[in-house]
Motif scaffolding. Structure first.
Motif, mmCIF file in Angstrom:
data_model
loop_
_atom_site.group_PDB
_atom_site.id
_atom_site.type_symbol
_atom_site.label_atom_id
_atom_site.label_comp_id
_atom_site.label_asym_id
_atom_site.label_seq_id
_atom_site.Cartn_x
_atom_site.Cartn_y
_atom_site.Cartn_z
ATOM 1 N N ARG A 1 0.851 -1.185 0.000
ATOM 2 C CA ARG A 1 0.000 0.000 0.000
ATOM 3 C C ARG A 1 0.888 1.237 0.000
ATOM 4 N N ARG A 2 0.301 2.334 -0.392
ATOM 5 C CA ARG A 2 1.007 3.612 -0.409
ATOM 6 C C ARG A 2 0.433 4.495 0.685
ATOM 7 N N HIS A 3 1.297 5.302 1.257
ATOM 8 C CA HIS A 3 0.860 6.265 2.271
ATOM 9 C C HIS A 3 1.649 7.544 2.055
ATOM 10 N N SER A 4 0.965 8.654 2.127
ATOM 11 C CA SER A 4 1.636 9.936 1.950
ATOM 12 C C SER A 4 2.278 10.377 3.251
ATOM 13 N N CYS A 5 3.580 10.351 3.272
ATOM 14 C CA CYS A 5 4.469 10.820 4.322
ATOM 15 C C CYS A 5 4.526 9.903 5.543
ATOM 16 N N LEU A 6 5.641 9.206 5.640
ATOM 17 C CA LEU A 6 5.943 8.413 6.834
ATOM 18 C C LEU A 6 6.843 9.198 7.788
ATOM 19 N N MET A 7 7.063 10.473 7.486
ATOM 20 C CA MET A 7 7.810 11.417 8.332
ATOM 21 C C MET A 7 9.264 11.009 8.547
ATOM 22 N N GLY A 8 9.875 10.456 7.532
ATOM 23 C CA GLY A 8 11.286 10.120 7.590
ATOM 24 C C GLY A 8 12.037 10.832 6.480
ATOM 25 N N CYS A 9 11.676 12.065 6.246
ATOM 26 C CA CYS A 9 12.143 12.802 5.063
ATOM 27 C C CYS A 9 13.654 12.831 4.896
ATOM 28 N N THR A 10 14.403 12.858 5.972
ATOM 29 C CA THR A 10 15.855 12.911 5.843
ATOM 30 C C THR A 10 16.442 11.571 5.417
#
Length: 122
Positions: free
Chosen positions: A45-54
């Motif tokens: 599945r896809r999810h917008s932003c897992l908050m691991g951008c770095t």
């Protein structure tokens, strides 16, 4: 039991070019979906932003009642996608979700960010 691969579809690596209509996360998601197409124990599945951008591109490996993992800092390529599906398949086969290090595909080693215990039943 199904093991889920959740791919952050908004991830952009340092090499992503402004104006590119497709994110690196979308590229990785496409490749993981294709690699997992014939794996009945794996769902993607896809999810917008897992908050691991770095540490883009980010992925979560999850299943009910098992240890769950977040991985990142991937290149969105076929080799990475295959390695993620292989690891997820090993996760699916494990009673606890723990996969012996010697079984890990080389492409996932060094990419683990977090391990989460299973949620309590009650």
């Amino acid at each position: 039991m199904t093991t889920w691969i959740t791919v952050c579809d908004t991830c952009k690596t340092d090499t992503w070019q402004e104006g590119d209509p497709v994110t690196d996360g979308e590229r990785l998601a496409d490749l993981v979906e294709a690699a997992a197409a014939d794996q009945p124990e794996i769902a993607v599945r896809r999810h917008s932003c897992l908050m691991g951008c770095t540490r883009a591109c980010n992925v979560a490996i999850q299943a009910e009642g098992k240890l769950n993992y977040t991985l990142g800092a991937f290149v969105p390529d076929t080799e990475t996608a295959r390695a993620l599906v292989t690891y997820a398949s090993l996760h699916a086969q494990s009673d606890t979700g723990q996969v012996p290090y010697r079984s890990w595909p080389t492409q996932v080693k060094g990419h683990f960010t977090t391990r989460h215990p299973p949620l309590p039943q009650a």
